[in-house]
Design a protein around this motif. Sequence first.
Motif, PDB file in Angstrom:
ATOM      1  N   GLY A  66       0.779  -1.237   0.000  1.00  0.00           N
ATOM      2  CA  GLY A  66       0.000   0.000   0.000  1.00  0.00           C
ATOM      3  C   GLY A  66       0.807   1.283   0.000  1.00  0.00           C
ATOM      4  O   GLY A  66       0.250   2.367  -0.101  1.00  0.00           O
TER       5      GLY A  66
ATOM      6  N   ARG B 115      -5.753   0.787 -10.879  1.00  0.00           N
ATOM      7  CA  ARG B 115      -7.139   0.887 -11.377  1.00  0.00           C
ATOM      8  C   ARG B 115      -7.390  -0.104 -12.505  1.00  0.00           C
ATOM      9  O   ARG B 115      -8.445  -0.737 -12.570  1.00  0.00           O
ATOM     10  CB  ARG B 115      -7.434   2.310 -11.851  1.00  0.00           C
ATOM     11  CG  ARG B 115      -7.541   3.328 -10.738  1.00  0.00           C
ATOM     12  CD  ARG B 115      -8.081   4.662 -11.248  1.00  0.00           C
ATOM     13  NE  ARG B 115      -7.255   5.275 -12.274  1.00  0.00           N
ATOM     14  CZ  ARG B 115      -6.224   6.080 -12.049  1.00  0.00           C
ATOM     15  NH1 ARG B 115      -5.863   6.366 -10.808  1.00  0.00           N
ATOM     16  NH2 ARG B 115      -5.533   6.594 -13.051  1.00  0.00           N
TER      17      ARG B 115
ATOM     18  N   VAL C  42      -9.404  -0.333  -6.175  1.00  0.00           N
ATOM     19  CA  VAL C  42      -9.599   1.073  -5.842  1.00  0.00           C
ATOM     20  C   VAL C  42      -8.636   1.511  -4.746  1.00  0.00           C
ATOM     21  O   VAL C  42      -8.018   2.570  -4.827  1.00  0.00           O
ATOM     22  CB  VAL C  42     -11.060   1.308  -5.377  1.00  0.00           C
ATOM     23  CG1 VAL C  42     -11.264   2.746  -4.977  1.00  0.00           C
ATOM     24  CG2 VAL C  42     -12.032   0.917  -6.483  1.00  0.00           C
ATOM     25  N   ASP C  43      -8.489   0.681  -3.741  1.00  0.00           N
ATOM     26  CA  ASP C  43      -7.727   1.030  -2.552  1.00  0.00           C
ATOM     27  C   ASP C  43      -6.287   0.524  -2.663  1.00  0.00           C
ATOM     28  O   ASP C  43      -6.051  -0.671  -2.871  1.00  0.00           O
ATOM     29  CB  ASP C  43      -8.412   0.408  -1.327  1.00  0.00           C
ATOM     30  CG  ASP C  43      -7.798   0.844  -0.012  1.00  0.00           C
ATOM     31  OD1 ASP C  43      -6.872   1.680  -0.026  1.00  0.00           O
ATOM     32  OD2 ASP C  43      -8.250   0.335   1.035  1.00  0.00           O
ATOM     33  N   LEU C  44      -5.319   1.419  -2.520  1.00  0.00           N
ATOM     34  CA  LEU C  44      -3.914   1.010  -2.556  1.00  0.00           C
ATOM     35  C   LEU C  44      -3.580   0.033  -1.434  1.00  0.00           C
ATOM     36  O   LEU C  44      -2.663  -0.780  -1.563  1.00  0.00           O
ATOM     37  CB  LEU C  44      -2.985   2.227  -2.475  1.00  0.00           C
ATOM     38  CG  LEU C  44      -2.992   3.192  -3.661  1.00  0.00           C
ATOM     39  CD1 LEU C  44      -1.996   4.325  -3.424  1.00  0.00           C
ATOM     40  CD2 LEU C  44      -2.695   2.484  -4.956  1.00  0.00           C
ATOM     41  N   GLU C  45      -4.322   0.108  -0.331  1.00  0.00           N
ATOM     42  CA  GLU C  45      -4.088  -0.805   0.793  1.00  0.00           C
ATOM     43  C   GLU C  45      -4.431  -2.252   0.430  1.00  0.00           C
ATOM     44  O   GLU C  45      -3.976  -3.182   1.088  1.00  0.00           O
ATOM     45  CB  GLU C  45      -4.898  -0.370   2.021  1.00  0.00           C
ATOM     46  CG  GLU C  45      -4.406   0.921   2.642  1.00  0.00           C
ATOM     47  CD  GLU C  45      -2.977   0.820   3.174  1.00  0.00           C
ATOM     48  OE1 GLU C  45      -2.601  -0.235   3.717  1.00  0.00           O
ATOM     49  OE2 GLU C  45      -2.229   1.806   3.022  1.00  0.00           O
ATOM     50  N   ALA C  46      -5.219  -2.441  -0.634  1.00  0.00           N
ATOM     51  CA  ALA C  46      -5.572  -3.792  -1.073  1.00  0.00           C
ATOM     52  C   ALA C  46      -4.490  -4.396  -1.968  1.00  0.00           C
ATOM     53  O   ALA C  46      -4.610  -5.524  -2.419  1.00  0.00           O
ATOM     54  CB  ALA C  46      -6.902  -3.762  -1.827  1.00  0.00           C
TER      55      ALA C  46
ATOM     56  N   LYS D 115      -0.884   4.373  -9.954  1.00  0.00           N
ATOM     57  CA  LYS D 115      -2.305   4.356  -9.595  1.00  0.00           C
ATOM     58  C   LYS D 115      -3.156   3.902 -10.777  1.00  0.00           C
ATOM     59  O   LYS D 115      -4.138   3.166 -10.596  1.00  0.00           O
ATOM     60  CB  LYS D 115      -2.734   5.734  -9.111  1.00  0.00           C
ATOM     61  CG  LYS D 115      -2.138   6.090  -7.751  1.00  0.00           C
ATOM     62  CD  LYS D 115      -2.510   7.501  -7.333  1.00  0.00           C
ATOM     63  CE  LYS D 115      -1.864   7.841  -5.993  1.00  0.00           C
ATOM     64  NZ  LYS D 115      -2.131   9.237  -5.590  1.00  0.00           N
TER      65      LYS D 115
ATOM     66  N   LYS E 144      -2.453  -8.380  -5.779  1.00  0.00           N
ATOM     67  CA  LYS E 144      -3.382  -8.123  -4.674  1.00  0.00           C
ATOM     68  C   LYS E 144      -2.897  -8.816  -3.408  1.00  0.00           C
ATOM     69  O   LYS E 144      -2.243  -9.849  -3.468  1.00  0.00           O
ATOM     70  CB  LYS E 144      -4.775  -8.680  -5.005  1.00  0.00           C
ATOM     71  CG  LYS E 144      -5.456  -7.997  -6.134  1.00  0.00           C
ATOM     72  CD  LYS E 144      -6.862  -8.531  -6.273  1.00  0.00           C
ATOM     73  CE  LYS E 144      -7.041  -9.173  -7.623  1.00  0.00           C
ATOM     74  NZ  LYS E 144      -8.381  -9.662  -7.857  1.00  0.00           N
TER      75      LYS E 144
END
Length: 173
Positions: free
Chosen positions: A109, A131, A136-140, A127, A156
Motif C-alpha cells: 500500500g 485501477r 480502488v484502494d492502494l491498501e488492497a 495508480k 493483490k
Amino acid sequence: MELIFFDNWQVLLRTGIIGVLAYVTLVLLLRISGRRTLSKMNAFDLVVTVALGSTLATVILNKNVTLAQGTLAFALLIGMQYAVTWSSVRAGWVRRIVTGEPALLLYRGNLLTKALVAARVTQGEVKAAVRSAGLVDLEAVEAVVLETDGSFSVIKKEPGAEHSSLSDVQRPG
C-alpha cells in the motif's frame, strides 16, 4: 516527372520477387530460432525486431543489397539474439545486463518514492495500473512491479499466501 512514379518494370519485378523471397526467408529463420525470438519483448528484443525490420526493408528496396547478403544479416541478428538469450537463461549477470531486473514501485500500500524516481515512473502511472487491475484502494495491493518489459504487474494482498511471486524482486530495506 515520370521518374517519380515509375522507372521501369524490371525494378518493380525485382522488388516483388526479392520482397517475397526475403520475407519467406525471414519467417523461416524466425521459426527455426524458436518461440523466444517472437515472445513478449524486453528492450533487447525490441532492438533486434527493429533491426530485422530495417534489414528486410533494405533488402527489398536497395538494389545494391543481394538476397544472400540479407539472409546473412537476418541469420546474424537472429543468431546473436539466440546466443544472448541462451546465455541469459544460464548466467544471471548476462540476464541483468540484457533485460535488467523488475522494480518494486509500491509495497503493501505504500508508494516507494526512490524506486519511482529511479524507474522514471510517476505516482499517477502506478495508480492507473492499480485501477486497470480493478482495484480502488492502494491498501488492497501487496505490490506493483515494473517488469523488465516495461509493463506493470499489480499483485493483490492475499492472506496466508505461502509462495510469493515477489521472490525475485528486491524489497524495500
